[in-house]
Write a protein that holds these residues in place. Structure first.
Motif, PDB file in Angstrom:
ATOM      1  N   SER A   3       0.817  -1.217   0.000  1.00 47.19           N
ATOM      2  CA  SER A   3       0.000   0.000   0.000  1.00 47.19           C
ATOM      3  C   SER A   3       0.844   1.257   0.000  1.00 47.19           C
ATOM      4  N   VAL A   4       2.083   1.154   0.445  1.00 47.03           N
ATOM      5  CA  VAL A   4       3.006   2.293   0.402  1.00 47.03           C
ATOM      6  C   VAL A   4       4.076   2.074  -0.665  1.00 47.03           C
ATOM      7  N   GLY A   5       3.780   1.169  -1.593  1.00 47.26           N
ATOM      8  CA  GLY A   5       4.728   0.923  -2.669  1.00 47.26           C
ATOM      9  C   GLY A   5       5.880   0.028  -2.280  1.00 47.26           C
ATOM     10  N   GLY A   6       5.732  -0.712  -1.169  1.00 43.04           N
ATOM     11  CA  GLY A   6       6.804  -1.589  -0.728  1.00 43.04           C
ATOM     12  C   GLY A   6       6.906  -2.841  -1.584  1.00 43.04           C
ATOM     13  N   LEU A   7       8.032  -3.513  -1.446  1.00 44.00           N
ATOM     14  CA  LEU A   7       8.288  -4.719  -2.231  1.00 44.00           C
ATOM     15  C   LEU A   7       9.202  -5.641  -1.439  1.00 44.00           C
ATOM     16  N   ALA A   8       8.728  -6.872  -1.181  1.00 37.76           N
ATOM     17  CA  ALA A   8       9.532  -7.840  -0.441  1.00 37.76           C
ATOM     18  C   ALA A   8      10.728  -8.286  -1.269  1.00 37.76           C
ATOM     19  N   GLU A   9      11.702  -8.844  -0.603  1.00 37.58           N
ATOM     20  CA  GLU A   9      12.820  -9.477  -1.306  1.00 37.58           C
ATOM     21  C   GLU A   9      12.316 -10.762  -1.951  1.00 37.58           C
ATOM     22  N   ALA A  10      13.064 -11.252  -2.923  1.00 36.09           N
ATOM     23  CA  ALA A  10      12.644 -12.439  -3.663  1.00 36.09           C
ATOM     24  C   ALA A  10      12.388 -13.620  -2.735  1.00 36.09           C
ATOM     25  N   LYS A  11      13.241 -13.791  -1.732  1.00 35.76           N
ATOM     26  CA  LYS A  11      13.119 -14.928  -0.819  1.00 35.76           C
ATOM     27  C   LYS A  11      11.928 -14.784   0.125  1.00 35.76           C
ATOM     28  N   ASP A  12      11.378 -13.575   0.224  1.00 35.61           N
ATOM     29  CA  ASP A  12      10.266 -13.320   1.141  1.00 35.61           C
ATOM     30  C   ASP A  12       8.932 -13.161   0.427  1.00 35.61           C
ATOM     31  N   ARG A  68       2.644   0.253  -8.338  1.00 32.43           N
ATOM     32  CA  ARG A  68       3.492  -0.553  -9.221  1.00 32.43           C
ATOM     33  C   ARG A  68       4.672   0.245  -9.746  1.00 32.43           C
ATOM     34  N   LEU A  69       4.464   1.527 -10.011  1.00 30.30           N
ATOM     35  CA  LEU A  69       5.583   2.350 -10.473  1.00 30.30           C
ATOM     36  C   LEU A  69       6.687   2.385  -9.412  1.00 30.30           C
ATOM     37  N   ARG A  70       6.283   2.588  -8.157  1.00 32.49           N
ATOM     38  CA  ARG A  70       7.289   2.623  -7.082  1.00 32.49           C
ATOM     39  C   ARG A  70       7.976   1.263  -6.939  1.00 32.49           C
ATOM     40  N   GLN A  71       7.242   0.173  -7.082  1.00 37.16           N
ATOM     41  CA  GLN A  71       7.872  -1.142  -7.000  1.00 37.16           C
ATOM     42  C   GLN A  71       8.916  -1.321  -8.098  1.00 37.16           C
ATOM     43  N   CYS A  72       8.609  -0.849  -9.302  1.00 34.99           N
ATOM     44  CA  CYS A  72       9.580  -0.938 -10.404  1.00 34.99           C
ATOM     45  C   CYS A  72      10.834  -0.142 -10.084  1.00 34.99           C
TER      46      CYS A  72
END
Length: 416
Positions: A142-151, A213-217
């Protein structure tokens, strides 16, 4: 996407039977059923979705599968929905005054629905782990966060992409709540006022999923730049190109809002309309290209690779798990068609119909349907990408904790 059009000035027959809050709830419940079908079919063809999104597997074969748990949750939500809608019909009889007076009933159901799905951790036997994962993922993205691949990064991306297809549904949810709490007006079941709260609020709500999604990119681009740049990771340019794709949604929303909010009782300037058409075309075609070439790893737009001898069929790829080649061609055509539903407004005969409340609802359903189809092929692509490099193919890997009796699903490829 095509922004959010104005609607007819009176409370129409469709809204008397199916008010806006119930339409929002219907699409949300439909999403739960759709996810269950995604999980079920991918399970049958041997794709382990929980492992891709880093969700815990079942501890024993005696526990219900993930799709069965999802179906149970969807059944409960649907039963409550049907009861609430039947009660609403019984008390209102499509009488406009009663429809407006009973607006609290659909909003009560919406509160129950969102509470069960997201906010209230009750009913531990009702897909408790899945709902808990949904809450934590929504909180992060919701705040544009993104987990690491392993998470569970892929799960974050998948959910955020789904939210972009629910942009109009989220806007309608806001409109229903805004109309209910404002001092004047007919309430949540009145004619939807998509200017509720001011000229910029609804466009802003619609833009939030694309902003996420823009922030995740950009986060992914930053991780690539901070890490060790290799031939596999590249320099991060693809993440910037993906961010640009989501940015193309903003001109569509802006020019749609400018047309709707023109003042003075005069038609909006023609250059707003022209700019809206250009913005829609760029967004739709760019997104369509990305679906096919990047999200699904198909070679249709690669002049050299699409004729490679090891492909299953022209313009596809070597490994096809979801179905035969004709299915992929059909889905590509359908994706392009549904990406361009905004073009209905270019027709003088269909433009008016596209602004009716029933038509808006159908367009929202079509976008949700497109995203549901998209998920099958996006998950399949991620499954192929995650294949080990030991010489074994994806279908050679047995998953005893996931598949019943280690039965593998069908493969649509040439024999080795």
């Amino acid at each position: 996407m095509d922004g959010d059009p104005a609607v007819e000035p009176e409370l129409d027959s469709f809204s008397l039977t199916f008010p806006l809050p119930y339409r929002v709830a219907f699409i949300i419940v439909l999403a739960v059923w759709a996810w269950g079908i995604n999980l079920h079919y991918l399970y049958l063809i041997g794709i382990d979705v929980p492992s891709l999104i880093r969700y815990p597997g079942r501890p024993s074969p005696h526990h219900p599968t993930h799709h069965l748990s999802t179906y149970r949750l969807a059944t409960v939500l649907s039963s409550i929905y049907a009861f609430a809608l039947l009660v609403f019909w019984a008390f209102t009889h499509r009488n406009p005054e009663l429809v407006l007076a009973w607006d609290w009933l659909p909003l009560t159901y919406l509160a129950i629905l969102l509470g069960l799905l997201i906010f209230i951790p009750v009913f531990k036997n009702l897909s408790h782990g899945g709902r808990q994962r949904l809450r934590s993922t929504l909180k992060r993205i919701s705040v544009g966060g993104l987990a690491e691949a392993k998470d569970g990064k892929f799960g974050d991306i998948l959910l955020a992409d789904v939210l972009t297809s629910y942009a109009k549904v989220l806007a309608d949810l806001y409109v229903a709540l805004c109309m209910f709490f404002r001092s004047e007006g007919g309430g949540a079941t009145a004619r939807p006022d998509r200017g509720c709260g001011g000229a910029v609020v609804v466009p802003l709500v619609m833009a939030i999923p694309s902003l996420i999604r823009l922030r995740q990119c950009l986060i992914e681009y930053g991780r690539v730049r901070r890490g060790r740049i290799t031939e596999t990771t590249g320099w991060g340019g693809q993440h910037l190109a993906n961010a640009l794709k989501y940015a193309t949604a903003f001109p569509v929303i802006i020019f749609s809002a400018l047309q709707r909010n023109s003042t003075g009782g005069q038609p909006p300037p023609v250059h707003y309309y022209q700019a809206w058409i250009v913005a829609c075309a760029v967004n739709s075609l760019y997104s369509f290209y990305w679906d096919v070439a990047k999200d699904w790893d198909l070679t249709l737009f690669d002049g050299k690779a699409r004729n490679a001898p090891d492909l299953k069929a022209f313009g596809l790829r070597r490994r096809l798990h979801v179905g035969p080649p004709v299915l992929y061609y059909s889905v590509i055509a359908l994706d392009l068609l549904l990406r361009c539903t905004w073009s209905l407004k270019l027709s003088p005969h269909l433009g008016r119909i596209a602004d009716w409340e029933g038509s808006i609802f159908v367009i929202e359903l079509l976008e949700v349907f497109r995203r549901w189809i998209w998920i099958f092929f996006r998950v399949e692509t991620e499954w192929i990408r995650s294949a080990p490099t030991t010489g074994l193919e994806v279908d050679d890997i047995l998953l005893p904790d996931y598949h019943n009796h280690n039965i593998q699903g069908p493969r649509y490829e040439d024999s080795d």
